[in-house]
Design an enzyme around this catalytic site. Sequence first.
Site, PDB file in Angstrom:
ATOM      1  N   TYR A 144     -37.885 -25.674  33.997  1.00 37.73           N
ATOM      2  CA  TYR A 144     -36.836 -24.718  33.651  1.00 37.73           C
ATOM      3  C   TYR A 144     -37.367 -23.315  33.920  1.00 37.73           C
ATOM      4  O   TYR A 144     -38.498 -22.993  33.565  1.00 37.73           O
ATOM      5  CB  TYR A 144     -36.461 -24.862  32.176  1.00 37.73           C
ATOM      6  CG  TYR A 144     -35.425 -23.870  31.691  1.00 37.73           C
ATOM      7  CD1 TYR A 144     -34.121 -23.910  32.171  1.00 37.73           C
ATOM      8  CD2 TYR A 144     -35.750 -22.893  30.745  1.00 37.73           C
ATOM      9  CE1 TYR A 144     -33.161 -23.005  31.715  1.00 37.73           C
ATOM     10  CE2 TYR A 144     -34.791 -21.992  30.285  1.00 37.73           C
ATOM     11  CZ  TYR A 144     -33.500 -22.055  30.772  1.00 37.73           C
ATOM     12  OH  TYR A 144     -32.560 -21.161  30.319  1.00 37.73           O
ATOM     13  N   ASP A 239     -44.435 -19.579  36.986  1.00 37.27           N
ATOM     14  CA  ASP A 239     -43.631 -19.222  35.821  1.00 37.27           C
ATOM     15  C   ASP A 239     -44.461 -19.547  34.588  1.00 37.27           C
ATOM     16  O   ASP A 239     -44.522 -20.688  34.136  1.00 37.27           O
ATOM     17  CB  ASP A 239     -42.308 -20.009  35.836  1.00 37.27           C
ATOM     18  CG  ASP A 239     -41.428 -19.629  34.652  1.00 37.27           C
ATOM     19  OD1 ASP A 239     -41.928 -18.928  33.742  1.00 37.27           O
ATOM     20  OD2 ASP A 239     -40.259 -20.045  34.633  1.00 37.27           O
ATOM     21  N   LYS A 267     -41.715 -14.801  26.271  1.00 38.78           N
ATOM     22  CA  LYS A 267     -42.038 -15.449  24.997  1.00 38.78           C
ATOM     23  C   LYS A 267     -43.181 -14.750  24.234  1.00 38.78           C
ATOM     24  O   LYS A 267     -42.941 -13.718  23.643  1.00 38.78           O
ATOM     25  CB  LYS A 267     -42.274 -16.942  25.209  1.00 38.78           C
ATOM     26  CG  LYS A 267     -40.976 -17.589  25.754  1.00 38.78           C
ATOM     27  CD  LYS A 267     -40.856 -19.078  25.627  1.00 38.78           C
ATOM     28  CE  LYS A 267     -39.416 -19.504  25.912  1.00 38.78           C
ATOM     29  NZ  LYS A 267     -39.212 -20.318  27.099  1.00 38.78           N
TER      30      LYS A 267
HETATM   31  C1  LIG Z   1     -38.043 -19.979  28.158  1.00 40.32           C
HETATM   32  C2  LIG Z   1     -38.372 -20.021  29.580  1.00 40.32           C
HETATM   33  C3  LIG Z   1     -37.722 -19.191  30.521  1.00 40.32           C
HETATM   34  C4  LIG Z   1     -36.554 -18.324  30.149  1.00 40.32           C
HETATM   35  O1  LIG Z   1     -36.888 -17.331  29.258  1.00 40.32           O
HETATM   36  P1  LIG Z   1     -35.710 -16.672  28.381  1.00 40.32           P
HETATM   37  O2  LIG Z   1     -36.411 -15.581  27.643  1.00 40.32           O
HETATM   38  O3  LIG Z   1     -35.167 -17.756  27.518  1.00 40.32           O
HETATM   39  O4  LIG Z   1     -34.703 -16.156  29.333  1.00 40.32           O
HETATM   40  C5  LIG Z   1     -38.173 -19.211  31.824  1.00 40.32           C
HETATM   41  N1  LIG Z   1     -39.181 -19.993  32.209  1.00 40.32           N
HETATM   42  C6  LIG Z   1     -39.822 -20.805  31.350  1.00 40.32           C
HETATM   43  C7  LIG Z   1     -40.971 -21.615  31.819  1.00 40.32           C
HETATM   44  C8  LIG Z   1     -39.422 -20.857  30.005  1.00 40.32           C
HETATM   45  O5  LIG Z   1     -40.025 -21.698  29.172  1.00 40.32           O
END
Ligand SMILES: *Cc1c(COP(=O)(O)O)cnc(C)c1O
Length: 429
Positions: A144, A239, A267
């Site tokens: 994701y 990511d 995060k």
């Molecule tokens: C949570 C997450 C996102 C998205 O971040 P948001 O702050 O919810 O938009 C993107 N990449 C990864 C790997 C994530 O866990």
Amino acid sequence: MNKENSSTLYSSAKKVMPGGVNSPVRAFNAVGGEPLFIKSGKGSQIIDVDGNKFIDYVASWGPLIFGHAHPRVVEAIIRQAELGTSYGASTELEIELAEKVVSAFPSVEIVRMVNSGTEAVMSALRLARGITGRDKIVKFEGCYHGHGDSLLVKAGSGLASLGIPECPGIVSSLAEKTLNLSYNDVEGVRDLFQREGKDIAALIVEPIAGNMGVIPPSPGFLQALRDETKKAGALLIFDEVISGLRVSLGGAQKLFGITPDITCMGKIIGGGLPVGAYGGSKEVMGHISPVGSIYQAGTLSGNPLAMAAGNVILDLLSEPQVYELLEEKSKKLCDGFEKNTQELGVSAQFTRVGSMFSMFFTDQQITNFESVKTCDTNFFKSYFNALLEEGIYIAPSQFEAGFMSAIHSDKEIDQTIDANLKALKVASR
Ligand SMILES: *Cc1c(COP(=O)(O)O)cnc(C)c1O
């Protein structure tokens, strides 16, 4: 467990918000219940509006590595709030956080702050497409990367929990530019790059998958991604929105010694406030405006409250032994869980990197999204609800990771292992 107040609030919420929530998995659809409404959190625990207390392993989906309302974070936010919450102009706090990020992440020389992980990833893709003049993006099924259009294709937990295979509303000519591969499939990557390498702008990956449960990269997988992208003149995007400060101060790239071209963060970096960031070398980031011509902006980007919180968190993470402590606590918890499943003869697979972990209810070895899909989600549903009754709060989906904080006590971990045994017994009936 009394859920009366949560239930009343849920009814009101549904009248004014889609499904009563502002982010889908919060709605507890995958576990057949009604969501809890939270009143407060302190340290490793949260309390709902009915006064039920839970030991929390969701941690706001990852950010709260030092728990809720850490005194130093609260103090920093209050101090800054009294000076103003946003100016839309530069502050010293932004430099401080950027310097900390640059010194932590091996591949990052320049960093741009944004407001969410989604925004970081969307901006990183535009950057990669802008630099290469190519359109195609490669991702892995079950990873994701936020809800940006280009990446909401076979995109892991949120959609998997809700049983949504493809998301309507995404322009097909854009979705066509996203190529999906299976996580840990090195051959698949080589084949694809051989065929289409010259059209690929970037490959994006969670270097430790965390959105189909936790799946560590197989030995050699990340190196193969680095080699293939380099050969093709495509950019490698890590990511690290979850893994960034979760597995080491410097992320998976530091842990595994692989250097991506662009790193996305989020995060933990905001200490529980809305922050994302993306960064890379001077050369790569030199394409972002106002230096370069690739535009990206934000009214609240580098927000002083968020920068203040992020600065405290990076300081706390720099203290000695933090990651050793996280490792120790997480290992204790997962070993306890594993012992329980063995004792009861429950089929389960355990994955963990540092303080991110999963327990999958399947007898298949977990290496990619295909194997995750073999999990017994009905078993998970019973397990989840029984665990909640025992005062333990985990994410309401088999496809989400668990997160340990640095301040969960040994006593709480023992309590969680006992509760796990009871909940497994209930689910096994
Ligand atoms: C949570 C997450 C996102 C998205 O971040 P948001 O702050 O919810 O938009 C993107 N990449 C990864 C790997 C994530 O866990």
